[in-house]
Design a protein around this motif. Structure first.
Motif, PDB file in Angstrom:
ATOM      1  N   TYR A 108       0.855  -1.192   0.000  1.00  0.00           N
ATOM      2  CA  TYR A 108       0.000   0.000   0.000  1.00  0.00           C
ATOM      3  C   TYR A 108       0.889   1.241   0.000  1.00  0.00           C
ATOM      4  CZ  TYR A 108      -3.861  -3.086   1.397  1.00  0.00           C
ATOM      5  OH  TYR A 108      -4.804  -4.081   1.444  1.00  0.00           O
ATOM      6  N   TYR A 109       0.435   2.278  -0.693  1.00  0.00           N
ATOM      7  CA  TYR A 109       1.168   3.546  -0.622  1.00  0.00           C
ATOM      8  C   TYR A 109       0.201   4.690  -0.335  1.00  0.00           C
ATOM      9  CZ  TYR A 109      -0.056   4.023  -5.638  1.00  0.00           C
ATOM     10  OH  TYR A 109      -0.718   4.094  -6.844  1.00  0.00           O
ATOM     11  N   LYS A 110       0.640   5.566   0.537  1.00  0.00           N
ATOM     12  CA  LYS A 110      -0.111   6.779   0.888  1.00  0.00           C
ATOM     13  C   LYS A 110       0.386   7.880  -0.030  1.00  0.00           C
ATOM     14  CE  LYS A 110      -2.683   9.342   3.802  1.00  0.00           C
ATOM     15  NZ  LYS A 110      -4.120   9.495   3.556  1.00  0.00           N
ATOM     16  N   TYR A 111      -0.497   8.359  -0.922  1.00  0.00           N
ATOM     17  CA  TYR A 111      -0.077   9.249  -2.001  1.00  0.00           C
ATOM     18  C   TYR A 111      -0.379  10.706  -1.674  1.00  0.00           C
ATOM     19  CZ  TYR A 111       0.474  11.180  -6.698  1.00  0.00           C
ATOM     20  OH  TYR A 111       0.878  11.927  -7.773  1.00  0.00           O
ATOM     21  N   GLU A 112       0.700  11.500  -1.486  1.00  0.00           N
ATOM     22  CA  GLU A 112       0.569  12.917  -1.147  1.00  0.00           C
ATOM     23  C   GLU A 112       0.714  13.835  -2.361  1.00  0.00           C
ATOM     24  OE1 GLU A 112       0.091  14.414   2.185  1.00  0.00           O
ATOM     25  OE2 GLU A 112      -0.745  12.392   2.266  1.00  0.00           O
ATOM     26  N   GLY A 113       0.858  13.263  -3.548  1.00  0.00           N
ATOM     27  CA  GLY A 113       1.067  14.065  -4.740  1.00  0.00           C
ATOM     28  C   GLY A 113      -0.179  14.767  -5.253  1.00  0.00           C
ATOM     29  N   VAL A 114      -1.318  14.589  -4.586  1.00  0.00           N
ATOM     30  CA  VAL A 114      -2.567  15.221  -5.037  1.00  0.00           C
ATOM     31  C   VAL A 114      -2.719  16.651  -4.526  1.00  0.00           C
ATOM     32  CG1 VAL A 114      -3.789  13.032  -5.269  1.00  0.00           C
ATOM     33  CG2 VAL A 114      -3.819  14.219  -3.066  1.00  0.00           C
ATOM     34  N   SER A 115      -1.791  17.141  -3.724  1.00  0.00           N
ATOM     35  CA  SER A 115      -1.877  18.520  -3.227  1.00  0.00           C
ATOM     36  C   SER A 115      -1.602  19.503  -4.360  1.00  0.00           C
ATOM     37  CB  SER A 115      -0.867  18.751  -2.093  1.00  0.00           C
ATOM     38  OG  SER A 115       0.435  18.925  -2.624  1.00  0.00           O
ATOM     39  N   PRO A 116      -1.993  20.780  -4.208  1.00  0.00           N
ATOM     40  CA  PRO A 116      -1.727  21.758  -5.273  1.00  0.00           C
ATOM     41  C   PRO A 116      -0.255  21.841  -5.660  1.00  0.00           C
ATOM     42  CG  PRO A 116      -3.293  22.674  -3.713  1.00  0.00           C
ATOM     43  CD  PRO A 116      -2.818  21.367  -3.136  1.00  0.00           C
ATOM     44  N   ALA A 117       0.640  21.680  -4.695  1.00  0.00           N
ATOM     45  CA  ALA A 117       2.074  21.748  -4.979  1.00  0.00           C
ATOM     46  C   ALA A 117       2.650  20.406  -5.411  1.00  0.00           C
ATOM     47  CB  ALA A 117       2.832  22.259  -3.759  1.00  0.00           C
ATOM     48  N   GLY A 118       1.850  19.342  -5.342  1.00  0.00           N
ATOM     49  CA  GLY A 118       2.287  18.039  -5.821  1.00  0.00           C
ATOM     50  C   GLY A 118       3.074  17.215  -4.834  1.00  0.00           C
ATOM     51  N   SER A 119       3.046  17.584  -3.545  1.00  0.00           N
ATOM     52  CA  SER A 119       3.789  16.822  -2.532  1.00  0.00           C
ATOM     53  C   SER A 119       3.113  16.986  -1.173  1.00  0.00           C
ATOM     54  CB  SER A 119       5.238  17.307  -2.443  1.00  0.00           C
ATOM     55  OG  SER A 119       5.311  18.546  -1.743  1.00  0.00           O
ATOM     56  N   HIS A 120       3.741  16.416  -0.146  1.00  0.00           N
ATOM     57  CA  HIS A 120       3.227  16.514   1.231  1.00  0.00           C
ATOM     58  C   HIS A 120       3.520  17.860   1.867  1.00  0.00           C
ATOM     59  CE1 HIS A 120       7.480  15.730   1.784  1.00  0.00           C
ATOM     60  NE2 HIS A 120       7.380  15.985   3.072  1.00  0.00           N
ATOM     61  N   LYS A 121       4.360  18.666   1.275  1.00  0.00           N
ATOM     62  CA  LYS A 121       4.868  19.875   1.929  1.00  0.00           C
ATOM     63  C   LYS A 121       3.796  20.892   2.339  1.00  0.00           C
ATOM     64  CE  LYS A 121       9.333  18.935   1.961  1.00  0.00           C
ATOM     65  NZ  LYS A 121      10.103  18.813   3.231  1.00  0.00           N
ATOM     66  N   PRO A 122       2.683  21.049   1.604  1.00  0.00           N
ATOM     67  CA  PRO A 122       1.671  22.006   2.065  1.00  0.00           C
ATOM     68  C   PRO A 122       1.056  21.674   3.427  1.00  0.00           C
ATOM     69  CG  PRO A 122       1.353  21.547  -0.267  1.00  0.00           C
ATOM     70  CD  PRO A 122       2.374  20.558   0.240  1.00  0.00           C
ATOM     71  N   ASN A 123       1.186  20.431   3.875  1.00  0.00           N
ATOM     72  CA  ASN A 123       0.655  20.077   5.192  1.00  0.00           C
ATOM     73  C   ASN A 123       1.234  20.959   6.291  1.00  0.00           C
ATOM     74  OD1 ASN A 123      -0.744  17.949   3.988  1.00  0.00           O
ATOM     75  ND2 ASN A 123       0.889  16.475   4.403  1.00  0.00           N
ATOM     76  N   SER A 124       2.477  21.412   6.125  1.00  0.00           N
ATOM     77  CA  SER A 124       3.096  22.318   7.091  1.00  0.00           C
ATOM     78  C   SER A 124       3.163  23.744   6.581  1.00  0.00           C
ATOM     79  CB  SER A 124       4.510  21.843   7.458  1.00  0.00           C
ATOM     80  OG  SER A 124       5.053  22.624   8.501  1.00  0.00           O
TER      81      SER A 124
END
Length: 505
Positions: free
Chosen positions: A151-167
């Motif tokens: 399984y993979y948790k995919y964070e690329g769906v954010s506007p910036a394309g990564s997990h970074k907007p979470n912070s």
């Protein structure tokens, strides 16, 4: 705002008796100044309208956005060592950090509270892409002929394309609330810089970014993303700052590093009264914000009746790895599950597997607090590998502490093996990974092959922290057979480690 003294942004305070336990004694001092707003955790509570479909095949379930961030410090058997003032070697005090960060982020940096409420205004922005999907990699499993379930948790769906907007979103919000007009930061591959540029555009803040020269040149579209969202972008090292000028005098063709870019951004923030500094990884409050990844993932896996046997994530500074793994570590410490938690770093920049666990500066110029972390030495400039977001000389202090406690493990993998895994992943699952998570994918493939050989049907959970749409030149280099594994120089690291401060615990 204070000016820099001796290349240090922190004032020298009168010496005091060092505290043997930062989070119990020094932390008490911080709590007297700040009072965090927290409430008991309600696992089943979700915000109205904050639901999305987790991609879980037949067990498709609606999963809500977490209402609180999780702080792993509350559950650790031994609290982490404190950051130290770079001149006095005393534990840092709240006022020492005020030139760089707003009060709310300082509170979050030091707190031992288990859960911290996410502001409604932040949740409203999170709704643009959260919850992110948990996807079973059935086609990759078939390709590898493995009994493992991946399984993979995919964070690329954010506007910036990564997990970074979470912070980036909460950091921009807290700065806005305290009247800050501009923020400055560093970025490697450009994922953090683009995330902060996005967040600042949402909240109307000015944004200035120092991008590591190697990535500035090789990833022009990340730079254009930042500029599209209104950010001003400079290559690092630059002639704008004293730190950049000093580095260019030493090496006019320097490819730069995250440590150098941090020095430049911190210098600018320290000299301007209306400007604060934002960091995309390493610090506790950043790892705290990223916990939304793992909190969502726990519920998603519960919804399909799965429990991970192995959790794998890439590490540079450690934000994505911590975001996925820390909530699962809580469950492991509470003896509810017992997964292996594995960090994967580049062989050319292996701070966990080759570095020393010691106090060192978070930047190259020695302007930040001293943090106890696994480090290759703040002078270490990694070779320009394609995973620009992993080119950092140290590891997040909290991850370093957890690794030192034996609660996780770490390996390093060369970039050619990582891109080989990325091609297998892209051709089976359809998604093109950013160079950073290719390390986690390569380690996942290793584990899946071991399962094929042993017959074990393990559940492997991995962090897919972003897409590689702006990293295609790196793929072109691999596909044309021109990618090489850059060497790790023991002599280079030895020389760098010789320059770290000698701090007696």
């Amino acid at each position: 705002m204070m000016m820099m003294m001796s290349h240090c942004v922190f004032p020298v305070n009168p010496p005091s008796t060092p505290s043997p336990c930062f989070h119990s004694k020094v932390g008490k001092q911080w709590s007297q100044r700040f009072a965090l707003s927290v409430r008991p955790m309600h696992p089943k509570r979700v915000s109205s309208g904050c639901t999305a479909r987790a991609t879980l095949g037949d067990a498709d379930k609606s999963i809500g956005i977490p209402r609180q961030w999780y702080n792993v410090i509350a559950d650790l058997p031994i609290k982490p060592p404190p950051p130290l003032h770079p001149q006095t070697f005393e534990p840092i005090k709240p006022d020492d950090l005020s030139p760089l960060f707003p009060d709310e982020l300082i509170r979050q940096e030091i707190t031992s509270d288990r859960f911290i409420d996410i502001p409604d205004e932040v949740l409203d922005v999170y709704k643009l892409w959260r919850p992110t999907p948990l996807i079973r990699a059935k086609r990759l499993e078939k390709l590898l002929d493995t009994p493992a379930r991946i399984y993979y948790k995919y964070e690329g769906v954010s506007p910036a394309g990564s997990h970074k907007p979470n912070s980036a979103v909460p950091q921009a919000w807290y700065n806005l609330q305290e009247g800050v007009k501009n923020v400055v930061t560093e970025t490697g591959a450009g994922q953090w810089g683009s995330a902060l540029a996005f967040a600042c555009s949402i909240f109307g803040l000015g944004c200035e970014v120092w991008q590591v020269r190697a990535s500035y040149d090789s990833k022009p579209y990340r730079r254009l993303m930042m500029q599209t969202w209104g950010a001003k972008v400079h290559p690092s090292p630059s002639m704008i700052t004293e730190a950049g000028q000093r580095m260019l005098r030493e090496d006019p063709s320097s490819p730069g590093s995250l440590g150098i870019a941090i020095s430049e951004a911190v210098e600018v923030a320290a000299k301007s009264a209306d400007t604060k500094y934002c960091l995309g990884s390493v610090l506790n409050h950043v790892l705290l914000h990223q916990s939304v990844i793992g909190e969502e993932c726990i519920k998603q896996m519960e919804a399909i009746g799965e429990t991970p046997d192995v959790i794998i994530g890439c590490t540079g500074g450690g934000s994505n790895f911590a975001g996925l793994s820390f909530p699962f570590l809580r469950e492991k410490l509470n003896k509810k599950i017992n997964p292996v938690i594995r960090a994967v770093e580049p062989s050319a920049c292996p701070s966990l597997t080759k570095g020393v666990y010691a106090y060192d500066y978070g930047d190259t110029a020695g302007m930040t607090p001293l943090m106890k972390m696994h480090t290759l030495g703040h002078d270490f400039v990694p070779d320009p590998i394609h995973a620009g977001g992993l080119r950092y000389h140290g590891m997040a202090p909290l991850i370093s502490h957890i690794y030192d406690l034996g609660l996780m493990e770490a390996i390093s993998i060369p970039q050619t093996e990582c891109f080989q895994g990325a091609i297998q992943f892209a051709r089976s699952e359809g998604l093109i990974p950013a160079p950073e998570p290719t390390h986690a994918i390569a380690a996942t493939i290793r584990e899946a092959i071991r399962c094929r050989e042993s017959g074990e049907a393990k559940v492997i959970l991995t962090a897919m922290c972003g897409h590689g749409h702006f990293d295609l030149p790196a793929y072109e280099k691999y596909l044309q057979g021109n990618m090489v594994d850059l060497s790790f120089s023991e002599d280079k690291v030895k020389a760098s480690l010789a320059k770290i401060p000698q701090v007696i615990p």
